[in-house]
Design a protein around this motif. Structure first.
Motif, PDB file in Angstrom:
ATOM      1  N   THR A   1       0.838  -1.199   0.000  1.00 21.92           N
ATOM      2  CA  THR A   1       0.000   0.000   0.000  1.00 21.92           C
ATOM      3  C   THR A   1       0.872   1.248   0.000  1.00 21.92           C
ATOM      4  O   THR A   1       0.599   2.214  -0.695  1.00 21.92           O
TER       5      THR A   1
ATOM      6  N   ASP B   1      -6.678  -1.941  -3.665  1.00 23.92           N
ATOM      7  CA  ASP B   1      -5.976  -2.673  -2.604  1.00 23.92           C
ATOM      8  C   ASP B   1      -6.735  -3.974  -2.332  1.00 23.92           C
ATOM      9  O   ASP B   1      -7.948  -4.026  -2.492  1.00 23.92           O
ATOM     10  N   GLU B   2      -6.023  -4.981  -1.902  1.00 23.15           N
ATOM     11  CA  GLU B   2      -6.616  -6.286  -1.567  1.00 23.15           C
ATOM     12  C   GLU B   2      -7.563  -6.752  -2.684  1.00 23.15           C
ATOM     13  O   GLU B   2      -8.741  -7.021  -2.457  1.00 23.15           O
TER      14      GLU B   2
HETATM   15 MG    MG Z   1      -1.985  -3.104   2.286  1.00 25.72          MG
END
Ligand code: MG
Ligand code: ADP
Ligand code: ZN
Length: 618
Positions: free
Chosen positions: A227, A279-280
């Motif tokens: 991230t 993200d993810e």
């Molecule tokens: Mg992350």
């Protein structure tokens, strides 16, 4: 091939202009008129028939009457005493004037007034303007304002919108993170720098005919800075940055996630060049062949696949995504043309850890720090762990009333992060304390007496909040990439050392060894099933690893008979290690007693103190 390249219209109509919007507007206007007309439109003139007019006159309700061009205008107060206007057509009624003269009236004079001019009736054109055009403009204005806000993706973006993407949009210079904040991870940085460079001067690449990768997938264990590095890309690229988490696409209702994806890409298309960061991504990108179907997720994924095909890579729209379960992702998502770059973010090595330590130490006041010691003590830690360790050290320094962080604070906080806080208040009986001391010295002794094992750094019997009653810390001197068969066997022997010491020297057997047993068994099993280190099976894969970045689960890939044989092999390895530990500990019984005495007294001894005891006796 960019198949859709030519189909993109050059002059899009503004996005709020479409039939759906028009329909909504008409509906709103009608509703507006229907609700407000009876309130505001009260002064309108009402048509009645002649009979009801006569009835009103006779029942003394009419206040004034005017006759003009064959039309009778008259007023009648309503329940609140306010004048209401009515019309009716004049009929040939000779008795009308007499009737009016004789009639009683609610007017001040008590007579029907004849003299009033007829009220101005709005022309139909004015009416139309007042009731349709003006509110129309008003609605249009509000609508446009709202859709402009939605396009910005701002906080109030949910107004009047159902398919809002929910992505956070950071403007060009909102993000302050740069590559300098990301320590180590040089390969990842190199790949991403290329993308940033493309966004800065695309001409350099397009002249040569090179195409930018449409997407890059950041892969690695949790806390390695995925991230963080995505934000650094945004900070360096100086272009708008859309950030959204994969789970935000997963909605209660089928089709809404897909709408969100559509919306996100539409917004991003308008802002290009820009970066989308998901993200993810495994939350939506999970392989579609799994037996339990999930319509919503599949639709969302399909939409994502379509959108990724649809946009023109040369416009400068780059998609970054992060995951720690790359193997669960749908193959279609990973094929070239979608996420064609894979950026691996591994756990940092010694140099990487030192660099990360330096980055985070910049944020706290610190004295001279022995980076090498702390770097080695944090073997196996992720960037997030190290950030946490530095913060814990700063907290500890404050607690102790120091003016700056020192190496000792960092060393202590490494233990805090690994094993939990010291449990100072815990009451442990002297008997138990003695067993714990022998157990730990047992580990240390077996480790020290073997040539291929990491030196002992510290032995302690201060209990920790994690439940550990004591532990022996071994730290490798350099960075380890490979482990030999001997090293593994030594490691297993070291793990059995605790229990052996209890049995041989304390003549007891406690629950304290459960964690050692677990680790030893895992290692022995892995030696046979994944590292191909047993004579019986050789280089045969017997277990399959999944979820590599999240601890790893393994499933047997062999027959139950082989499984039984594996169990026997595991037992053999462990019992041989046990025998070795018994031998080493009985040979060094005197040193065991001496070291345990010191440990009981001091509660914590360093590796050097321990080695001194060993050397003295030899
Ligand atoms: Mg992350
Ligand atoms: P991930 O997304 O990979 O799980 P994050 O990017 O959220 O991990 O990292 C969490 C925190 O760990 C970051 O905010 C940062 O403070 C720290 N960190 C991780 N990796 C690094 C690194 N390479 N350099 C500096 N800090 C790091
Ligand atoms: Zn132990």
């Amino acid at each position: 091939m960019e198949k859709n390249q030519n189909e993109t219209p050059q002059h899009n109509p503004p996005s709020w202009f479409n039939w759906k919007t028009m329909a909504w507007m008409m509906l709103a206007l009608t509703l507006f008129n229907w609700l407000l007309y009876p309130i505001i439109g009260r002064n309108q003139i009402k048509n009645t028939d002649y009979t009801s007019f006569v009835a009103s006159v006779d029942s003394a309700q009419v206040k004034s009457v005017t006759i003009k061009d064959g039309i009778i205008y008259y007023t009648k107060p309503d329940a609140q005493g306010k004048d209401r206007y009515f019309t009716t057509t004049e009929v040939n009624d000779p008795g009308l004037v007499d009737r009016l003269l004789q009639a009683k009236s609610p007017s001040e004079s008590g007579k029907v007034e004849f003299s009033q001019t007829p009220p101005e009736k709005n022309s139909p054109l004015l009416d139309f303007f007042l009731w349709w055009i003006l509110p129309g403009f008003l609605f249009y204005w509000i609508w446009q304002g709202a859709s402009r806000r939605m396009m910005k993706g701002g906080a109030g973006g949910n107004f009047l919108s159902f398919g809002q993407s929910g992505a956070k949009l950071y403007a060009e210079d909102d993000v302050k993170t740069t590559f300098a904040d990301v320590a180590g991870q040089d390969e990842a940085k190199a790949t991403l720098k290329e993308i940033v460079d493309f966004l800065h001067n695309p001409a350099k690449y397009t002249e040569l005919g090179a195409k930018l990768p449409k997407g890059a997938l950041l892969v690695g264990p949790p806390g390695t800075g995925k991230t963080l590095i995505a934000r650094a890309v945004a900070g360096e690229a100086k272009v708008p940055f859309f950030s959204i988490s994969g789970s935000e696409f997963v909605q209660m209702f089928v089709g809404m996630g897909a709408a969100k994806v559509r919306d996100l890409f539409k917004q991003a298309g308008e802002k290009a060049p820009c970066i989308i960061f998901i993200d993810e991504i495994d939350a939506i990108g999970k392989s579609r062949d799994s037996s339990m179907g999930n319509d919503e997720r599949e639709q969302t994924l399909n939409q994502l696949l379509t959108e990724m095909d649809g946009f023109d890579g040369n416009k400068g729209l780059v998609i970054l995504a992060a995951t720690n379960r790359p193997e669960t992702l749908d193959k279609a998502l990973l094929r070239p043309g979608r996420f064609d770059r894979r950026v691996i973010m591994e756990l940092p090595d010694l140099e990487g850890r030192k660099a990360i330590l330096a980055v985070h130490l910049k944020k706290v006041k610190h004295g001279e720090i022995d980076m090498d010691v702390v770097g080695r003590a944090t073997a196996g830690s992720s960037g997030a762990d190290i950030a946490n360790i530095v913060n814990e050290a700063a907290l500890r320094a404050v607690r102790l009333g120091k003016s700056q962080v020192e190496t000792a604070d960092l060393e202590e906080s490494v233990e805090t992060v690994i094993a939990g806080e010291q449990k100072k208040g815990a009451v442990i009986s002297p008997d138990e304390k003695r067993i714990i001391a022998y157990h730990e010295i047992g580990h240390a002794m077996v480790a020290a007496c073997q040539s291929h094992s990491a030196p002992v750094q510290k032995i302690t019997i201060i209990p920790r909040t994690s439940g550990a009653l004591g532990y022996t810390m071994q730290v490798d001197e350099g960075e380890k990439h490979l482990m030999s068969r001997d090293e593994l066997l030594n490691r297993i022997a070291t793990l059995t050392g605790g229990r052996v010491a209890e049995e041989v020297l304390c003549h007891t057997c406690t629950t304290g060894a459960s964690n050692d047993i677990e680790k030893a068994t895992q290692l022995a099993r892995a030696m046979i099933t994944t590292y191909g280190m047993s004579d019986k099976f050789g280089m045969m894969q017997l277990e399959q690893q999944t979820n590599r970045y999240l601890g790893g689960n393994s499933t047997l890939t062999c027959s139950p008979e082989t499984g039984r044989e594996i169990d026997n092999e595991v037992r053999d390895i462990i019992s041989q290690a046990y025998q070795k530990a018994v031998q080493l500990i009985t040979e060094h019984e005197a040193e065991m007693h001496a070291a345990a005495e010191i440990l009981l007294r001091k509660e914590t001894i360093t590796g050097e103190e321990f080695m001194k005891v060993l050397d003295k006796k030899n």
